[in-house]
Design an enzyme around this catalytic site. Sequence first.
Site, mmCIF file in Angstrom:
data_model
loop_
_atom_site.group_PDB
_atom_site.id
_atom_site.type_symbol
_atom_site.label_atom_id
_atom_site.label_comp_id
_atom_site.label_asym_id
_atom_site.label_seq_id
_atom_site.Cartn_x
_atom_site.Cartn_y
_atom_site.Cartn_z
ATOM 1 N N GLY A 69 0.828 -1.202 0.000
ATOM 2 C CA GLY A 69 0.000 0.000 0.000
ATOM 3 C C GLY A 69 0.864 1.254 0.000
ATOM 4 N N THR A 70 1.962 1.187 0.697
ATOM 5 C CA THR A 70 2.867 2.341 0.780
ATOM 6 C C THR A 70 3.396 2.710 -0.609
ATOM 7 O OG1 THR A 70 3.513 1.721 3.019
ATOM 8 C CG2 THR A 70 5.041 3.156 1.822
ATOM 9 N N ASN A 149 -7.427 4.612 9.469
ATOM 10 C CA ASN A 149 -6.950 3.389 10.105
ATOM 11 C C ASN A 149 -6.997 3.434 11.627
ATOM 12 O OD1 ASN A 149 -4.875 5.297 9.098
ATOM 13 N ND2 ASN A 149 -3.496 4.138 10.392
ATOM 14 N N GLN A 183 -7.671 0.639 4.053
ATOM 15 C CA GLN A 183 -8.503 0.178 5.179
ATOM 16 C C GLN A 183 -9.970 -0.022 4.803
ATOM 17 O OE1 GLN A 183 -7.473 -0.908 8.067
ATOM 18 N NE2 GLN A 183 -5.367 -0.153 8.128
ATOM 19 N N SER A 201 -3.947 -2.850 -0.387
ATOM 20 C CA SER A 201 -2.898 -3.709 0.162
ATOM 21 C C SER A 201 -3.512 -5.052 0.538
ATOM 22 C CB SER A 201 -2.303 -3.026 1.396
ATOM 23 O OG SER A 201 -1.304 -3.831 1.948
ATOM 24 N N HIS A 203 -2.505 -7.466 2.637
ATOM 25 C CA HIS A 203 -2.425 -8.069 3.978
ATOM 26 C C HIS A 203 -3.492 -7.570 4.943
ATOM 27 C CE1 HIS A 203 -0.147 -4.952 6.439
ATOM 28 N NE2 HIS A 203 0.119 -4.495 5.240
ATOM 29 N N THR A 239 10.081 -7.966 -11.983
ATOM 30 C CA THR A 239 9.404 -9.254 -12.162
ATOM 31 C C THR A 239 8.269 -9.375 -11.149
ATOM 32 O OG1 THR A 239 11.443 -10.223 -12.962
ATOM 33 C CG2 THR A 239 9.751 -11.764 -12.178
ATOM 34 N N CYS A 327 1.917 1.257 11.998
ATOM 35 C CA CYS A 327 2.933 2.011 11.259
ATOM 36 C C CYS A 327 3.372 3.239 12.030
ATOM 37 C CB CYS A 327 2.390 2.431 9.912
ATOM 38 S SG CYS A 327 1.678 1.044 9.050
HETATM 39 N N1 PLP Z 1 -2.506 3.244 4.166
HETATM 40 C C1 PLP Z 1 -3.222 2.894 5.240
HETATM 41 C C2 PLP Z 1 -4.470 3.649 5.567
HETATM 42 C C3 PLP Z 1 -2.793 1.846 6.058
HETATM 43 O O1 PLP Z 1 -3.505 1.534 7.149
HETATM 44 C C4 PLP Z 1 -1.601 1.167 5.721
HETATM 45 C C5 PLP Z 1 -1.074 0.081 6.595
HETATM 46 O O2 PLP Z 1 -1.237 0.105 7.794
HETATM 47 C C6 PLP Z 1 -0.894 1.563 4.569
HETATM 48 C C7 PLP Z 1 -1.393 2.598 3.814
HETATM 49 C C8 PLP Z 1 0.373 0.889 4.161
HETATM 50 O O3 PLP Z 1 0.144 -0.374 3.576
HETATM 51 P P1 PLP Z 1 1.341 -1.413 3.498
HETATM 52 O O4 PLP Z 1 1.544 -1.952 4.860
HETATM 53 O O5 PLP Z 1 0.866 -2.462 2.530
HETATM 54 O O6 PLP Z 1 2.514 -0.675 2.969
#
Ligand code: PLP
Length: 388
Positions: A69-70, A149, A183, A201, A203, A239, A327
């Site tokens: 996601g980042t 989140n 989220q 994302s 996970h 890849t 995070c």
């Molecule tokens: N954006 C939000 C709102 C999130 O809650 C998170 C992860 O906690 C991310 C982005 C980042 O995702 P990733 O862990 O896949 O980099």
Amino acid sequence: MIYLDNSATTRQYDEVNSAMLSAMTDTFGNPSSLHRLGLASEKAVKAARADIADAIGVSPAEVYFTACGTESDNTALFGTARAKRRTGKRIITTKVEHPAILEPCKRLESEGYEIVRLDVDGEGFVSADAVADALKEDTVLVSIMAVNNESGCIMPIEEIGRRIRAYNKDHGTGILFHSDMVQSFGKVRFNMDLIDMASFSAHKIHGPKGIGALYVKKGVNIEPFLLGGGQEQHFRSGTENVPSIIGFGTAARKSSSEFERRTKAMENAKQRLLSGIKDRVDIIRVNTPDHDSACSVLNISFIGTRGEVILHTLEQSEIYVSTGSACSSNHSSKGGSHVLRAMGLKPNEVEGAIRFSFSEFNTAEEMDTVIEAVAAAVEKFRKLGSFR
Ligand code: PLP
């Protein structure tokens, strides 16, 4: 074990594990290879992309795989800034975004961009009026998350999209609208028509860690972040992470086809926990709004305690919760959660905050156990006077 930290990450579905194992042992070819093994991998990636697109409600050609996601967030911000550097340098976002948005914004600011960080109200919502008022002709991007989140509040994404589209129509501008949907995916559905880009994302939906996606609407052009072999239609070289992509596709398919059952289970767990805590514990502040909030998050401040102490006490009974976002524990969060502070919480309310986040696996019995454990932990620490 009672796991209530699903906004940090989720346990992979068994189906995801077996699909990934088979990808690692059987479908291990490089999707770019011309032989049969390569073609099998390419086919599997294509099927996963279709499942994810279907779950989001967009077309497969609009979905690009990323490493997380980042990376999706960074690509949306830097890619737009690069593509539109001659149009303008104004970017609008909020004070409650994830660090994956806030940090790239800081970098862009240091490079001369004007970053407008909108306030939220006491419940955590940004207003569509505030977004509309902040639009100017040199604005290139609006980036606003769909579900926060930490608070769980659902932002008025569709209304914001309408306002941006109306502004673009009236002023002949091409302001893009990006939403971090990490989220909301699998919990809240949005009409994607008014959204140009969105981050996802795996996970957070019982898929693997280290795989994400960026939706980019057809016709929207932003610059790629990674250059190289030209994978992902030249948008994201490297890849493909085939096992994780297959795992992501499997998780997306299940989370979408069982959407009602899953979200109902989460909402039931959330409501049972909330009413039990309200009955058993006094002097609390519920930081998750009682309307327009995701089924997955419940954030409560237990005034006169330290969230971190409660977290570790619950951990002794194998109950896993969070004090905020996972995070932000790596993020420079002086004074505690930037989200709760932006909502106007007092320092003792920020300090006593616990985030419970749910999955479809949580049961009513589990919630009853957690209510008792939380009540005991709060009472113990209030008695000990471990608070200031
Ligand atoms: N954006 C939000 C709102 C999130 O809650 C998170 C992860 O906690 C991310 C982005 C980042 O995702 P990733 O862990 O896949 O980099």
